[in-house]
Design a protein around this motif. Structure first.
Motif, PDB file in Angstrom:
ATOM      1  N   ARG A  40       0.695  -1.204   0.086  1.00 25.19           N
ATOM      2  CA  ARG A  40      -0.018   0.103  -0.078  1.00 25.19           C
ATOM      3  C   ARG A  40       0.945   1.171  -0.257  1.00 25.19           C
ATOM      4  NH1 ARG A  40      -1.427   2.685   4.683  1.00 25.19           N
ATOM      5  NH2 ARG A  40      -3.562   2.902   4.375  1.00 25.19           N
ATOM      6  N   SER A  41       0.234   2.259  -0.476  1.00 22.75           N
ATOM      7  CA  SER A  41       0.778   3.731  -0.490  1.00 22.75           C
ATOM      8  C   SER A  41      -0.266   4.559  -0.402  1.00 22.75           C
ATOM      9  CB  SER A  41       1.784   4.014  -1.656  1.00 22.75           C
ATOM     10  OG  SER A  41       2.364   5.171  -1.473  1.00 22.75           O
ATOM     11  N   VAL A  42       0.114   5.782   0.197  1.00 23.68           N
ATOM     12  CA  VAL A  42      -0.985   6.697   0.205  1.00 23.68           C
ATOM     13  C   VAL A  42      -1.135   7.931  -0.705  1.00 23.68           C
ATOM     14  CG1 VAL A  42      -1.997   8.533   2.024  1.00 23.68           C
ATOM     15  CG2 VAL A  42      -0.887   6.332   2.820  1.00 23.68           C
ATOM     16  N   GLY A  43      -2.266   8.030  -1.228  1.00 21.29           N
ATOM     17  CA  GLY A  43      -2.369   9.237  -2.327  1.00 21.29           C
ATOM     18  C   GLY A  43      -3.023  10.491  -2.046  1.00 21.29           C
ATOM     19  N   TYR A  44      -3.626  10.517  -0.803  1.00 27.56           N
ATOM     20  CA  TYR A  44      -4.105  11.568  -0.151  1.00 27.56           C
ATOM     21  C   TYR A  44      -5.259  12.219  -1.241  1.00 27.56           C
ATOM     22  CZ  TYR A  44       0.510  11.467   2.303  1.00 27.56           C
ATOM     23  OH  TYR A  44       1.246  11.057   3.347  1.00 27.56           O
ATOM     24  N   TYR A  45      -5.973  11.105  -1.929  1.00 25.63           N
ATOM     25  CA  TYR A  45      -7.282  11.723  -2.761  1.00 25.63           C
ATOM     26  C   TYR A  45      -6.611  12.899  -3.612  1.00 25.63           C
ATOM     27  CZ  TYR A  45     -10.527   9.010  -0.045  1.00 25.63           C
ATOM     28  OH  TYR A  45     -11.445   8.052   0.348  1.00 25.63           O
ATOM     29  N   SER A  46      -5.543  13.043  -4.042  1.00 21.58           N
ATOM     30  CA  SER A  46      -5.105  14.061  -5.074  1.00 21.58           C
ATOM     31  C   SER A  46      -4.386  13.534  -6.266  1.00 21.58           C
ATOM     32  CB  SER A  46      -4.066  15.092  -4.411  1.00 21.58           C
ATOM     33  OG  SER A  46      -2.845  14.638  -4.240  1.00 21.58           O
ATOM     34  N   TYR A  47      -4.351  14.193  -7.285  1.00 18.73           N
ATOM     35  CA  TYR A  47      -3.638  13.569  -8.536  1.00 18.73           C
ATOM     36  C   TYR A  47      -2.091  13.524  -8.188  1.00 18.73           C
ATOM     37  CZ  TYR A  47      -2.060  12.756 -13.338  1.00 18.73           C
ATOM     38  OH  TYR A  47      -1.582  12.535 -14.450  1.00 18.73           O
ATOM     39  N   GLU A  48      -1.650  14.453  -7.684  1.00 20.37           N
ATOM     40  CA  GLU A  48      -0.218  14.682  -7.338  1.00 20.37           C
ATOM     41  C   GLU A  48       0.047  13.470  -6.319  1.00 20.37           C
ATOM     42  OE1 GLU A  48      -2.028  17.048  -7.307  1.00 20.37           O
ATOM     43  OE2 GLU A  48      -1.560  18.204  -8.975  1.00 20.37           O
ATOM     44  N   GLY A  49      -0.419  13.243  -5.438  1.00 18.61           N
ATOM     45  CA  GLY A  49      -0.334  12.271  -4.195  1.00 18.61           C
ATOM     46  C   GLY A  49      -0.436  10.990  -4.822  1.00 18.61           C
ATOM     47  N   ALA A  50      -1.342  10.990  -5.586  1.00 21.20           N
ATOM     48  CA  ALA A  50      -1.663   9.356  -6.185  1.00 21.20           C
ATOM     49  C   ALA A  50      -0.591   8.876  -7.178  1.00 21.20           C
ATOM     50  CB  ALA A  50      -3.061   9.127  -7.082  1.00 21.20           C
ATOM     51  N   ALA A  51      -0.133  10.052  -7.779  1.00 24.61           N
ATOM     52  CA  ALA A  51       1.132   9.824  -8.821  1.00 24.61           C
ATOM     53  C   ALA A  51       2.400   9.235  -8.174  1.00 24.61           C
ATOM     54  CB  ALA A  51       1.379  11.172  -9.896  1.00 24.61           C
ATOM     55  N   GLU A  52       2.632  10.072  -6.984  1.00 22.16           N
ATOM     56  CA  GLU A  52       3.677   9.560  -6.288  1.00 22.16           C
ATOM     57  C   GLU A  52       3.588   8.241  -5.174  1.00 22.16           C
ATOM     58  OE1 GLU A  52       7.507   9.397  -5.047  1.00 22.16           O
ATOM     59  OE2 GLU A  52       6.635  11.182  -6.228  1.00 22.16           O
ATOM     60  N   ALA A  53       2.505   8.072  -4.976  1.00 19.04           N
ATOM     61  CA  ALA A  53       2.234   6.642  -4.513  1.00 19.04           C
ATOM     62  C   ALA A  53       2.221   5.693  -5.469  1.00 19.04           C
ATOM     63  CB  ALA A  53       0.767   6.672  -4.095  1.00 19.04           C
ATOM     64  N   ALA A  54       1.866   5.750  -6.797  1.00 20.52           N
ATOM     65  CA  ALA A  54       2.068   4.795  -7.762  1.00 20.52           C
ATOM     66  C   ALA A  54       3.535   4.529  -8.073  1.00 20.52           C
ATOM     67  CB  ALA A  54       1.531   5.247  -9.081  1.00 20.52           C
ATOM     68  N   ARG A  55       4.390   5.742  -8.245  1.00 15.63           N
ATOM     69  CA  ARG A  55       5.759   5.675  -8.359  1.00 15.63           C
ATOM     70  C   ARG A  55       6.600   4.643  -7.267  1.00 15.63           C
ATOM     71  NH1 ARG A  55       5.204  11.322  -9.047  1.00 15.63           N
ATOM     72  NH2 ARG A  55       4.837  11.891 -11.139  1.00 15.63           N
ATOM     73  N   THR A  56       6.162   4.839  -5.970  1.00 15.51           N
ATOM     74  CA  THR A  56       6.397   4.019  -4.964  1.00 15.51           C
ATOM     75  C   THR A  56       6.293   2.491  -5.150  1.00 15.51           C
ATOM     76  OG1 THR A  56       6.519   5.783  -3.571  1.00 15.51           O
ATOM     77  CG2 THR A  56       6.418   3.803  -2.517  1.00 15.51           C
ATOM     78  N   LEU A  57       4.953   2.218  -5.439  1.00 12.13           N
ATOM     79  CA  LEU A  57       4.569   0.953  -5.796  1.00 12.13           C
ATOM     80  C   LEU A  57       5.086   0.103  -6.747  1.00 12.13           C
ATOM     81  CD1 LEU A  57       0.882   1.200  -4.945  1.00 12.13           C
ATOM     82  CD2 LEU A  57       2.655   0.257  -3.422  1.00 12.13           C
ATOM     83  N   LEU A  58       5.468   1.060  -7.983  1.00  8.51           N
ATOM     84  CA  LEU A  58       5.848   0.359  -9.301  1.00  8.51           C
ATOM     85  C   LEU A  58       7.460   0.526  -9.379  1.00  8.51           C
ATOM     86  CD1 LEU A  58       3.517   2.211 -11.709  1.00  8.51           C
ATOM     87  CD2 LEU A  58       3.394  -0.189 -10.708  1.00  8.51           C
ATOM     88  N   ARG A  59       8.170   1.082  -8.407  1.00  6.91           N
ATOM     89  CA  ARG A  59       9.546   0.876  -8.229  1.00  6.91           C
ATOM     90  C   ARG A  59      10.054  -0.270  -7.160  1.00  6.91           C
ATOM     91  NH1 ARG A  59       9.766   6.848  -6.839  1.00  6.91           N
ATOM     92  NH2 ARG A  59      10.307   7.956  -8.657  1.00  6.91           N
ATOM     93  N   ALA A  60       8.956  -0.632  -6.528  1.00  5.21           N
ATOM     94  CA  ALA A  60       9.444  -1.999  -5.687  1.00  5.21           C
ATOM     95  C   ALA A  60       9.847  -3.074  -6.375  1.00  5.21           C
ATOM     96  CB  ALA A  60       8.162  -2.402  -5.054  1.00  5.21           C
ATOM     97  N   PRO A  61      10.888  -3.899  -5.751  1.00  4.62           N
ATOM     98  CA  PRO A  61      11.231  -5.370  -6.496  1.00  4.62           C
ATOM     99  C   PRO A  61      10.413  -6.154  -6.914  1.00  4.62           C
ATOM    100  CG  PRO A  61      12.591  -4.643  -4.606  1.00  4.62           C
ATOM    101  CD  PRO A  61      11.284  -3.593  -4.429  1.00  4.62           C
TER     102      PRO A  61
END
Length: 339
Positions: free
Chosen positions: A220-241
């Protein structure tokens, strides 16, 4: 020197009553939504009003009736396409009932409770609290002052507060079972706000559904219900091994951000490399660019339940509080693979 122009005298209800051959109270009833008035009297008064270019003074009426016929609506996430739809639907239905909305906004993700002082400065007849970022303090204070309040699209543990929500937990559960049935083994979750009941309930249902399918709790990651927050959350998840093979986002606004990051920053194919599912089923979910699988929030029934509750509370303040959960459905589109 030319004299200053004299302002024309405002036409009053007394003038209309005199022209229509009736009383001032009868004129008031004609312009009061829902009041019982004969067709003949209504036509005479309306014709007199047209002849005199009369418009009722809502402020003066509120002073005499102690009703402003204004409902305060408090929202935060106007960037989320769901809430403009909510405002449009609430405004249209309340206008049909003779009410207008007064909008209060707070910053996305902000605590937001300072808006309490702003709302209390106005003589509103009721309040709709439609922001995941606000605590329940405003709702409790309104209720303490005798102002009916309904929490929209969120819940609270306080038994003294009324709320209307979609079926968040069941929706999260349904999405988990759908992804598991599609062969996904590493689903992840992008949360909204940590304190938000909607995000919490959707995650709870999602986690339970995955467990029933024999899958581990989601990354899980937190996107804060915002576009920018969700974009950063997606980057965190997709960089994971162990990159996820599916992402469930707590609303469509964040799901759209996830799709764009996956495609344009990581070169992933949706849904071949990554399935993405949202929640709300807002307009852009149906756009070909996103074709987003989403759990539909039943906006019409939710608004109807909210307005019905408000009107009942305004007429009978001592009614017990109520909690309404409106069922939705998973809408399947092209952003999530079936197998």
């Amino acid at each position: 020197m030319r004299a200053a122009p004299v302002a024309a005298r405002r036409v009053t209800a007394t003038d209309v009553a005199r022209r229509a051959g009736t009383s001032q109270s009868a004129v008031s009833r004609v312009f009061t939504p829902g009041a019982s008035v004969s067709a003949d009297l209504r036509e005479r008064v309306m014709q007199a009003a047209r002849d005199l270019s009369y418009r009722p003074n809502a402020i003066a009426r509120s002073l005499s009736t102690r009703r402003s016929r204004i409902v305060a609506v408090v929202v935060a996430e106007l960037g989320n396409q769901f809430y403009p739809l909510v405002l449009e639907a609430l405004s249209a239905r309340l206008q049909e009932k003779g009410y207008q909305i007064l909008l209060f906004t707070t910053g996305p993700g902000a605590a937001g409770d300072p808006v309490i002082e702003q709302v209390m400065r106005y003589q509103v007849d009721a309040v709709v609290l439609a922001s995941a970022g606000l605590s329940s303090a405003l709702a409790r204070e309104c209720r303490g002052l005798g102002v009916p309040v309904v929490m929209f699209n969120r819940t609270t543990d306080d038994p003294e507060l009324s709320c209307v929500t979609g079926d968040n937990e069941r929706g999260g559960h349904r999405i988990a079972r759908f992804l598991a049935a599609g062969g996904h083994r590493r689903p992840a979750f992008i949360a909204g706000l940590e304190g938000s009941s909607t995000s919490r309930d959707r995650e709870r249902g999602f986690t339970a559904g995955l467990a029933e399918a024999g899958l581990a709790p989601p990354a899980r990651s937190v996107g804060y219900y915002s576009y920018e927050g969700a974009a950063e959350a997606a980057r965190t998840l997709l960089r994971a091994p162990a990159r996820p093979d599916a992402v469930f986002c707590a609303n469509d606004h964040m799901a759209i951000a996830c799709i764009e990051v996956a495609r344009h920053e990581f070169g992933l194919s949706i849904p071949d490399d990554l399935s993405v599912v949202g929640f709300d089923d807002v307009g852009p979910a149906r756009w070909r660019s996103f074709d987003l699988t989403s759990f539909s929030q039943p906006l019409g029934p939710m608004v109807e339940a909210t307005i019905g509750m408000l009107l009942e509370f305004m007429e009978t303040p001592d009614l017990p509080t109520r909690r309404v959960v409106v069922e939705g459905n998973l809408v399947l589109r092209g952003s999530a693979r079936l197998r």
